[in-house]
Design an enzyme around this catalytic site. Sequence first.
Site, PDB file in Angstrom:
ATOM      1  N   THR A 297      -3.873  -4.683  -6.288  1.00  0.00           N
ATOM      2  CA  THR A 297      -3.431  -5.304  -7.531  1.00  0.00           C
ATOM      3  C   THR A 297      -3.384  -6.811  -7.363  1.00  0.00           C
ATOM      4  O   THR A 297      -3.396  -7.330  -6.245  1.00  0.00           O
ATOM      5  CB  THR A 297      -2.022  -4.836  -7.939  1.00  0.00           C
ATOM      6  OG1 THR A 297      -1.052  -5.457  -7.079  1.00  0.00           O
ATOM      7  CG2 THR A 297      -1.891  -3.331  -7.843  1.00  0.00           C
ATOM      8  N   ASP A 298      -3.300  -7.522  -8.446  1.00  0.00           N
ATOM      9  CA  ASP A 298      -2.940  -8.930  -8.385  1.00  0.00           C
ATOM     10  C   ASP A 298      -1.421  -9.005  -8.226  1.00  0.00           C
ATOM     11  O   ASP A 298      -0.715  -7.993  -8.255  1.00  0.00           O
ATOM     12  CB  ASP A 298      -3.424  -9.662  -9.636  1.00  0.00           C
ATOM     13  CG  ASP A 298      -3.664 -11.144  -9.384  1.00  0.00           C
ATOM     14  OD1 ASP A 298      -3.049 -11.703  -8.453  1.00  0.00           O
ATOM     15  OD2 ASP A 298      -4.465 -11.752 -10.122  1.00  0.00           O
TER      16      ASP A 298
END
Length: 778
Positions: A297-298
């Site tokens: 994920t970011d």
Amino acid sequence: MLSFNPKLICCALLISVAGYSQEVVKQSVLSYQTKEYQSKRTVFVNSLLSKMTLDEKLGQLNLPGAGDITTGQAQSSDIAKKIEEGKVGGLFNIKGVEKIKEVQRVAVEKSRLKIPLIFGMDVIHGYETNFPIPLGLASSFDPTIVQQSARIAANEASADGINWTFSPMVDISRDPRWGRVAEGGGEDPYLGSEMAKAMVFGYQGKDLSLNNTILACVKHFALYGGAEAGRDYNTVDMSHVRMYNEYFPPYKAAVDAGVGSVMASFNEVDGIPATGNKWLMTEVLRNQWKFKGFVVTDYTGINEMIDHGMGDLQQVSALAMNAGVDMDMVGEGFLTTLKKSLQEGKVNLTQINTAVKRILEAKYDLGLFQDPYKYCDVNRAKTEVYSQANRDVARNISAQSMVLLKNSNEILPLKSQKNVAVIGPLADNAENMPGTWSVAAKHKDAISLLAGLKQTFGNAVNFTYAKGSNVDYDATFEQNAAMFGKNTYRDSRSKEEMLKEAVDVASKADVILLAIGETAEMSGESSSRTNISIPQAQKDLLVELKKTGKPIVLVLFAGRAMEINDETKLADAILNVWFPGSEAGLAISDVLYGKVNPSAKLPMTFPRSVGQVPIFYNHKNTGRPLDSEKTEKCEFQKFRSNYLDECNTPLYPFGYGLSYTQFAYNNLNLSSKNLKGNQTLKVSVELKNSGKYEGAEIVQLYIRDLVGSNTRPVKELKGFQKINLKAGETKTVVFNVTPEDLKFYDNNLKYDWESGEFEIFIGGDSQKTISQKITWNK
């Protein structure tokens, strides 16, 4: 004027990178592609997985930030306790080989299963040796030097303990209001794809088990550059036809190049945030594109789905796991909720095991199980980071990324001027030269324009300096644009005092070098702007300097395509230097004085006004297009697709860029006007250097599919070549076009080409071309 000799520069590059491989990787040949290797890896990973508790598995999926770990405290920090308990799979943005070695020791000597950590960092356009921002690198239209920049970045980062980079960022964007255009390759899917491949090959090389290669992470998957209104993190909504034809290609190019990891984007896709979008992460990325690496994920991307309206932390964490996300950056949703979701049947153990396997496989590919300290050689860190050889390469690449936008009366290259006024709030500001996302750069050691000029010429030229204005009249705005230690050194003097000093300095000079534009953090993440023009304080400075009657060379600093109508009218020459990196001042000096003849081209359209945005060259026609003659003359036509108050055409089109010499295109020749099946069309053109300097021209090939089952763009870039010619020299440039270049995704997302009529264009930019039509049938 200094002489320009590309052969000497080429030799210097070869010498400067001695000590590690600079071979250009033409295709993905990574060691883990062989069946024998994969079999050994599978046996090892499955054996390790069988020994892991559920908590240890969830720990491998957890990627916290390192925080302020300092040398000597790493083993007693809060994060160290989690590592010892097996609750951490990796860390990011911890800098320094000694710190990293300390933390790795906790993982491999104190945790139960001794699984090594992976260490990531935002190595976006260089490590300590900083190269131009990615938008600037794309301006070179030269995948070879872009790959070289990534290879040097990987070598430096790996020497300092890093083995994973959150790069390349390949988001296509046609909206310069979005600050993150600075991090990408611009508006075109073909150019963006070439840049994506070059970066992946540069970071990962041929063998990830070597200690000077690092794992790449293509981001942000997907469509982040299409955020509504150019506002960061905003909604994205587009058709699948547009996704596949215009926005997906650079991501797919990176996957095809063997990228080891993919980062999810913040935005939603089809109404579902990308971080929890199963269609995107599983159907497209894994089933269609056959991606085998892991998805991260970011920053807090899972947690942010709560504000998107997708549920509480347990719900959104399960959503991300079910979508096909493998690693959770910072949010710890996987770590704290997946056990409960497993018990409740909201996720299953196979999904968790698969995610863990992907993380362990990446660590295996990096050779960390064989030697967890392979990236922790302090001797490498002392000799291979920020070396003079690397900085020399950065200087050359920076010069090849600068775009000459205007050059009235051939004022450039500068020649015999002895008194040069260097003016502007960016003329002597080292910290801002590396640009945005320069996490590891030595900002204070970067070379400003003024310092670079003085270092190059010593006392041979009298350079006098005045700041002239602040970055902006608004102190709050300027403070917001001075983040991450990139000071603007706001001057407390009045506007009148600063202008008077600048005019006094300019009046005694032969020529004015005016350094204005954006500061480094006026573009980048969370730096969207509704007004993409140069701040008024700097505009007023230009107006006052114009009154002196002295020639003005505007050195434009920018992290995006800007609206510079006024500046184009007032300045005699404009050199767009983007943010050039560590060696900024030296590289700018090289171009201003002709040691390097500029050859870069714009990877993004410069609008006449922000009201034209989004504006890009490869648009579709409407059913009521403006007449071509009226388009060229900027005339209004009622009941046609145009503006009452502005031209349809941009200020500077995609692919535009001048040289100190001139190039003429003649005798466009096609090997056939009627082709069938899998034939190859040879397209040739005579390119002549009709000026008085040796120089390089980026020859661009565009194609238009004139009739299709779907509407097609008015032009699409399909090839480019950088051709160096001596003054007066002519060369025949040849492109080979195959049916592969004609393919597109139709309404059923079938990827193929269609029989019909096509137009072939060749030129020095997307607007100024010569063309011929052909017929090509299956």
